[in-house]
Design a protein around this motif. Structure first.
Motif, short mmCIF file in Angstrom:
data_model
loop_
_atom_site.label_atom_id
_atom_site.label_comp_id
_atom_site.label_asym_id
_atom_site.label_seq_id
_atom_site.Cartn_x
_atom_site.Cartn_y
_atom_site.Cartn_z
N ASP A 1 0.84 -1.20 0.00
CA ASP A 1 0.00 0.00 0.00
C ASP A 1 0.87 1.26 0.00
N PHE B 1 2.65 1.68 -3.49
CA PHE B 1 1.80 2.16 -4.58
C PHE B 1 1.32 3.59 -4.33
N LYS B 2 1.37 4.09 -3.10
CA LYS B 2 1.03 5.49 -2.83
C LYS B 2 2.09 6.43 -3.38
#
Length: 62
Positions: free
Chosen positions: A56, A59-60
């Motif tokens: 997470d 991908f941010k």
């Protein structure tokens, strides 16, 4: 040999020719397996959480 005779022979074998562990030993073994299963499940859940958070955050960045 028919099916009914097979079942009767199977029960006779289990009752008279098998060596069974004691009830106490079976209970201890069951508890040990349950504890290790829970610990393994918690470990897998922890690894899954760490990878999910890492992905997470990765991908941010994009």
């Amino acid at each position: 040999m028919n099916f009914i005779q097979y079942i009767k022979d199977s029960f006779e074998e289990l009752n008279n020719h098998m060596t069974w562990i004691s009830r106490e030993n079976a209970q201890k073994t069951t508890v040990t397996v349950a504890i290790f299963t829970i610990l393994f499940a918690l470990g897998v859940a922890g690894v899954d959480y760490v990878f999910q958070e890492g992905l997470d955050n990765f991908f941010k960045l994009f």
